[in-house]
Each structure stands twice: as C-alpha cells, then as structure tokens.
Design a protein around this motif. Structure first.
Motif, PDB file in Angstrom:
ATOM      1  N   PRO A  10       1.509 -11.505   1.565  1.00  0.00           N
ATOM      2  CA  PRO A  10       0.479 -10.581   2.056  1.00  0.00           C
ATOM      3  C   PRO A  10      -0.397 -10.017   0.940  1.00  0.00           C
TER       4      PRO A  10
ATOM      5  N   LEU B  73       2.602  -2.755  -1.412  1.00  0.00           N
ATOM      6  CA  LEU B  73       3.146  -3.420  -0.218  1.00  0.00           C
ATOM      7  C   LEU B  73       4.653  -3.186  -0.104  1.00  0.00           C
TER       8      LEU B  73
ATOM      9  N   ALA C  43       5.507   0.327   0.850  1.00  0.00           N
ATOM     10  CA  ALA C  43       5.316   0.586   2.287  1.00  0.00           C
ATOM     11  C   ALA C  43       6.528   0.102   3.070  1.00  0.00           C
ATOM     12  N   MET C  44       7.122  -0.996   2.624  1.00  0.00           N
ATOM     13  CA  MET C  44       8.226  -1.579   3.389  1.00  0.00           C
ATOM     14  C   MET C  44       9.557  -0.862   3.169  1.00  0.00           C
TER      15      MET C  44
ATOM     16  N   ARG D  15      -8.183  -1.888  -5.035  1.00  0.00           N
ATOM     17  CA  ARG D  15      -7.798  -0.493  -4.857  1.00  0.00           C
ATOM     18  C   ARG D  15      -7.694  -0.163  -3.362  1.00  0.00           C
ATOM     19  N   SER D  16      -8.701  -0.567  -2.583  1.00  0.00           N
ATOM     20  CA  SER D  16      -8.670  -0.285  -1.144  1.00  0.00           C
ATOM     21  C   SER D  16      -7.418  -0.885  -0.512  1.00  0.00           C
ATOM     22  N   MET D  17      -7.072  -2.079  -0.961  1.00  0.00           N
ATOM     23  CA  MET D  17      -5.900  -2.748  -0.411  1.00  0.00           C
ATOM     24  C   MET D  17      -4.636  -1.929  -0.700  1.00  0.00           C
TER      25      MET D  17
ATOM     26  N   GLU E 148      -4.467   1.221  -1.260  1.00  0.00           N
ATOM     27  CA  GLU E 148      -4.520   2.450  -0.470  1.00  0.00           C
ATOM     28  C   GLU E 148      -4.187   2.176   0.992  1.00  0.00           C
ATOM     29  N   THR E 149      -4.589   1.023   1.488  1.00  0.00           N
ATOM     30  CA  THR E 149      -4.236   0.693   2.872  1.00  0.00           C
ATOM     31  C   THR E 149      -2.715   0.623   3.029  1.00  0.00           C
ATOM     32  N   TRP E 150      -2.049   0.157   2.006  1.00  0.00           N
ATOM     33  CA  TRP E 150      -0.579   0.136   2.057  1.00  0.00           C
ATOM     34  C   TRP E 150       0.014   1.481   1.645  1.00  0.00           C
ATOM     35  N   GLY E 151      -0.836   2.468   1.384  1.00  0.00           N
ATOM     36  CA  GLY E 151      -0.329   3.827   1.194  1.00  0.00           C
ATOM     37  C   GLY E 151      -0.162   4.279  -0.251  1.00  0.00           C
TER      38      GLY E 151
END
Lengths: 452, 452
Positions: A106, A145, A148-149, A170-172, A174-177
C-alpha cells in the motif's frame, strides 16, 4: 506465450527471516560508544524494543516471523516476480530479465516489510509512539501505514528537499494518521544547530535521523524506528530474496546476477543476502549494489567507523561512509542520499562478496522511461538505478550473445516522483560527480576499523 | 486465519468478454443521427476501427479476447480480490466485505482493460494516432500506456479542473509518450467556442469529448478513443465481473450486493453485468451504481436521448442524462463528472434491474480514510463512492445482525489525488447538491425515448 508473472500462494510467504550474520566468513565488527569501546545491546534500550535489539545482535540463522506480521504481509505478499519480456524485446537481448516488484504494498515500496514488523514489536512491548526520519518519503509512509494498523502514533522528520519535492508523500502519511515535519525543524537541538549553520540547507537523512533520535530519547513513552542500515531492518527485508528464490525455483531458473539499488542497504541486502547461501555452496551468482554517482558511499567512501547521523547521537558503526557531515546534492532518488551504508552490506562488500557500482542520474531516468514504456510500471527514481544496471548487463549479453539470467528488485513505483520525471523531460536534471578533494576532506574524520 | 487475497492463475484470465446486450429483456433503443433517424454502424467509421464498431452493435453473448490483449492483461490480471477483514473488524460488522482491486494496473485503475483492447484493434487496422479526453486522468493515462505498448501516438484533452488538480497525471501520460492539453484548448472550434462563452470554465468531460472527436474527425490518420459510456468499452470491462465470479466460486461464496462507482458506467457495468446472468437465473443479488450528489445522472437525470458531448458532435444516445450542457462542480472525483451515462447501464436502471444511489462528497472521503487506515490501500476519490455505500450496507448488517456478502470494485488508487485528501483534512471540501430548478432547466432540452 509463457507466463509473465511468477506468483506464489499466501502460504508461501516466508515463515522465517534469513539472518546473514550466521553465515559471515568473519564476524561483523562491533558498534562503538562515544568512548571508542564496543557497546552492548543495553545501549540501544532507550530507543528500541527488546525483540528488535535481540535481532540486531543475533547470529541465529533463521528468525521466525510472528503470525500477526505475516497476517499483514498477506495484504500484498508474496510480491509478484515478473519476466520482463517486453523490455527484453525492446532491448533485443538474449538475456532473461526478471524483476521482483515491491511497489504492490500500500505504501508503494519494500519499506512496509520492516515497518510492519517494527510496529508489531513496539506495540507488543507497550510502546505506542514512534519517531522516525524519511528521505523520499517511502519509509515515512510505510511506518505511518504500519502505525495505523497497530494503533501507534507516528512522528516523521522528512528531509527538507524531499518535503518540497514530494508534498503528496506528506499527504499520504497524514492520511494514515502520522504527523510530518520538514527537517531540520526547530523542535530539536540538532535541528536548531543545523539551521543556525545554514538556514538554507536541503537537509539530509543523517540530520533527520539526529532529530528523530533526539525526540525519542527525550521521551520515556517513545521509541525510534529506522528504515534501513541496521541489521534487524535488513533482516526483515530478506522476505524479498527468500520469495525470489522460491519464484526462481518455480520457473526452474536461477540468476547469474542479482541487482538492487542501495542507499541504507535494506533493499539490496534483503534482495541479495538469501542468495549468498547458494553462492557459498559454489553457485556462480554476482550480487551488485547500485548507488548514485552523487552519493557514492560504497564506491568512493571508506570502510571505517562512523556515526549514522550528523549530530553524532548514534553509536559508531562499521560501514562504508562518506563522513557523517557529507551532504549529498538534492537528487531525486532521495532514498539513496545517505552518507553511510548498512554494516552488513559494507562488510560483505569489503570482503568482496558483494560488488558495488555507481551510476549517474540522467542515465537512471533514461532507463526508467524505457522500462515504463515497455513494461508499463512507472518506477521510483531509486529503482531506476537498479534498472540502469540490469539494462547494461542485458546489453552486454546482446553484444556477447550470452543468455544470462538477470534479476533485480523494483523497489517501488514512482507515483510520488512525477516532478522528477517532469524535470528530466524538461532537461532540468543534471549529473553530479563529487570532486576527489571534497570527498577526501569528508573522509578525513573517519575512524579506522581494526587494531590501531 | 483464512486467506486475505483471493487469487486466480494467469490461465484464468477470461478468454471472452461478456456482452450483456445478448441478455437484455428488451433491446437497447438505437442511437439517432442529427435528423432524428436511427444511425447504422457506418456513421461511426470515421472515428473507430471496424472491430470496435462491430462490438458496439453486437448481440453475441460471448466475444473472444484476442491473444495479444490477453498477453498485456497478464501484466496485472487476474486482479486480486480481497476479503476486507480489517475493515470488517473496524466496523464491527457481521457482514462479509469483499473488494476487487483494479489499482494494480500500471495506470492505477480499471481503465487499461479497455485501453489495451482499443489500442490493439486500432493498430491491427493500421491506425497509429488516437485522440481522447480525460477527466481525472485515469483514462488518459491508460490510453497513453496502451499507446506506448502498441506504438500508437496519443493526444489527450484533459478537463481543465483536473489538469490543475492533478498535474502529475499529466506527467505520467507524458512519461508514456502522450501529448496532453488542458481542455478547452484553442486547437478546436469546440474549444474556442467554449472559451469565448466562459474563459474561466473548469471544463467538463462533455466538452473535452467534443474537442477529441473534432480533432479525430478532421484527420484521416486519426481515430478517437472513449474511456467509458459506449457498449464496447463496457464490454471490455466485464473481465472485472467475470474474474470476480470465479473468485467467489473459489471461496464458495456469492454476493448479496454488488457495488460500483458510476460515472460513464464502464466500471460499474463491467463489475455488475456478469452477475446479471445469475440474477436472471433467480439468484438474489442487488446491483448498485453509486454516483456523486453533485452529478446525479441516474438518480435525478431523465432517461432520454441526448448527445454525449457539449458541442453535439456525437449521435443522440438513449441514456440517463442531466443534459449535455450540464457542467458539474469541480469535485475531486473527476471521473464521475459526466452529464450522461452508459446506454446499457441506463437501460438496465430504467428496467429496474440496477439500483442507483447518490452520495455526498464529504461522506465519501470519510469512508476512504477509514478504508485506508484499516485496509492500507489509499483509494481514488471515485472509488470512495463505492466504499461509502459498501460501509453503509455493512453498518445496516451490524444493526440487523445479518451476515450479508457485500462486494465492490475498488476501481483505482488515489496516489494522484492526494491534493483532494489534503483539502478534505483542511476542511476545504464541501458537499454540493443541485437545486431542483437548475436540474429541471437542464433537462428541458432532452428528447424523449419511444414513440412521439
């Protein structure tokens, strides 16, 4: 037409990692503390969970992969191996070219192989906050990633030049927290010092490591995670080579050359080390580490003791290094901009069991574009280094008429590196080779390995 | 733990596409020419190769997939199906959630399934130049990829708002060798007219289609390629649903609900149509097309005759439409910003065999982030529409205690859509529902289907 993809079942995901430390002809020199004396595992306890420290110093050949880690691996592993038939056709080579594609994770690279393991061991030992550095962002997004898991909060110090070149990494994250900062920051002493020395610094992996280590060391609830270099990281990446060996068995073939791009060394080591057993058993197989001309650690650095970071917060490690103050230019293969290299890769290179070659930036992009137009997959700039050498080997075969089997790991896709391709097409990229005197000056501070 | 991935062998790539036109309860109304009379296949000859025109009007149930097309499919097909165990856990639902992941193609979406076929037929009939339009860039990059593989030069008219939001999709197309323009351009009459009307227009798929069609029609050496809507495009996408059915058989399960996001309809149709055969055989399976609130073609449009493009260069097609002048707001699911819909999807929706539902933008991003943090994969904004409805269905199961099997196609990854996620996290995205009177005005120009 024969199959293009060489696949394994989920049941064939390795159940153990391969630890090359068990098979070294001579043992790895120990890391040294600030006093120049060998340090023991205890020195690492503030930064890493016990299980990873044990793996760091283990000489046990096979180390079991915990089931919860394998369960996450199932999402994208076993990673496919491809026979590069379209590329072979484009080159008109009699060589058989194979590549293992790690971009199916991912996060888009091989990095989650170790990120997931590191997050697992930290969570198991009760640590729910991690700091780390990232160059191109592949490692940072992988630990985001994995965080997050496993319910771990992650702070990432991202090398400034990459932060600017790759905003969407960076956005990626942040999307995963995860929380992401451009390094150097003003949050740490190492960062403030670096900014005072040069407010315009592009940053470096060595500096971002200092920041992440300092952050972790200053808080009892926090550990540090490293995306390459260390023994346990390379260990986790051996799933790549182990799967590849099973895939070669499936098509009844075996590589004459194994190629990987090499920054901190985990992609290369994870790919190549499992093949060392066959080499030791007398099978002819060359293992080739590829690095950028502009950060020529293995090819122009010195095998010596050096710090892993700029601020000298890490132990002295035995490795090929350009000196911990070395700041490579802002090339687009951010993941390869590291002054040092994995002690395991360095040791094996020093022993002559691993070859190293450096390639210029433009030639790597040329190779990447040819690859994209024939095989489809758009490679990361780091991976283009391996592709370059694989193509060169295939062209040698074309000349000699030999049908060698050439294998490389395509460590990741280039979806977050399109600005680099833009610059390549616009003619804005250039090659950069360090003048000899600059490298010599940078090497002067290194501490020799061995008596004396 | 049971397997997470449900894989097929390369030999299980379908050998035939499924043509739903063979199984319609009532036949599709014919397309009409400018004079209101049904047009024959000949009218399409300036734009498409003969083989595709034959597929467009065929009622043969199974159409063989040419071997050179299957050979390219091998690169990424069969696409994996996943059991979304981590998402199920995060939701606490007794539902069994499955998704088919089409983001494994080099272009990152389902679009290459038809791009490769279209490039193949064009090359076979001697056409080596193609024009097309693209919204989010998924289609444009797919045809660029296919062009690279079959030696065809490709020109892409990219909807202006997407061109601005997704600059790296353009870089990707250029890496594969395509030419890309922001639409409207000054190269075509349709483009110049649109710019004269509104120099600030965000563009639309309908307008970009006009430009690409005009360009192709003006040159004898050029054909046009469409990424959705048409029957032959939906036909090629049935590899998705056919593989999914084989994958369900493998785990001895069958979906209660089949969900796909729906813009032009090829992802949804390709996913759902193969399941219609089972539905016709009496098996209870709901087929749900998901569209954005801000472009509610199936839910608030009218089933009527309309042009596929703004400049009325295409024939009148029987479809749900919001009117060819409808310009949807610049939402981030650019692939779903189309005023019309596939005639096949429209017809089946009109007959009640397919359900449609519209969802607001914010709820789709919320679903996408939850998905990314549990399943890992970072979805495209278009795919988030399907995820939203799959989650809603799973939450209904949680309430009722039912363990339904919910299936959706994850049509692509969001690696080129991170700016949209940035805006979502920054609170800059909003929902947009069209006022009733605006839609009514836009529908007024539509021509009824049937006598009269």
């Amino acid at each position: 037409m024969n199959d293009v993809k060489i696949l394994l079942d989920e049941a064939e995901i390795p159940t153990q990692w391969y630890n090359v430390a068990a098979d070294l002809p001579t043992p790895l020199p120990p890391p040294l503390g600030p006093d120049g004396q060998p340090i023991g595992p205890d020195a690492l306890a503030p930064l890493f969970p016990q299980a990873l420290i044990e793996q760091e110093v283990s000489t046990q050949r096979w180390i079991p992969i915990p089931e919860p880690v394998r369960d996450i691996y199932r999402q994208w592993r076993p990673a496919p191996m491809f026979r590069a038939r379209q590329l072979e056709k484009a080159l008109g080579t009699p060589a058989r070219i194979y590549y293992k594609y790690e971009g199916v994770s991912p996060a888009g690279s091989h990095k989650p192989n170790t990120a997931v393991a590191q997050a697992y061991y930290n969570q198991r030992e009760g640590c729910l906050r991690l700091t780390t550095e990232t160059g191109a962002g592949q490692w940072g997004s992988s630990i985001a990633l994995a965080g997050a898991m496993f319910g771990i909060s992650v702070r990432v110090y991202m090398v400034r030049v990459s932060y600017q070149q790759k905003p969407f990494r960076r956005s990626m994250m942040e999307t995963w927290g995860a929380e992401v900062f451009s390094s150097p920051t003003t949050h740490t002493q190492s960062g403030r010092d670096a900014l005072a020395r040069d407010p315009e610094t592009p940053g470096s992996l060595g500096l971002a490591i200092s920041e992440a280590v300092e952050d972790a060391a200053s808080r009892a609830d926090t550990h540090y995670a490293l995306g390459s270099v260390l023994n346990h990281v390379v260990l986790h990446q051996t799933v790549i080579g182990l799967e590849a060996m099973a895939q070669f068995k499936k098509v009844n073939d075996f590589p004459d050359v194994v190629i990987g791009c090499c920054g901190g060394g985990s992609n290369f080591g994870g790919t190549a080390f499992p093949f060392l057993q066959e080499k030791a058993a007398g099978r002819a197989v060359r293992l080739v580490a590829v690095e950028p001309d502009s950060c020529p650690t293995l090819t122009r650095g010195r095998y010596a003791y050096d710090h892993g970071d700029t601020a000298k917060l890490t132990p002295l490690m035995p490795m090929y290094s350009l000196g911990h103050d070395f700041v490579p230019p802002g090339i687009h293969a951010g993941g390869l901009r590291y002054h040092g290299d994995s002690p395991l890769v360095s040791h094996l290179c020093h022993l002559g069991l691993v070859e190293a070659v450096a390639v210029p930036q433009l030639a790597t992009f040329q190779a990447g574009v040819l690859f994209a137009r024939s095989e489809g997959i758009l490679p990361a700039p780091e991976s283009n280094h391996a592709i370059r050498v694989a193509i060169d080997e295939a062209l040698k075969c074309k000349e000699s008429g030999e049908s060698k089997a050439i294998f490389f790991t395509l460590s990741g896709h280039g979806h977050f590196d399109m600005a680099a391709y833009d610059r390549y097409f616009a003619g804005d990229l250039e090659d950069y080779a360090y003048p000899e005197e600059k490298i010599a000056a940078s090497l002067a501070s290194l501490r020799p390995i061995g008596p004396g």
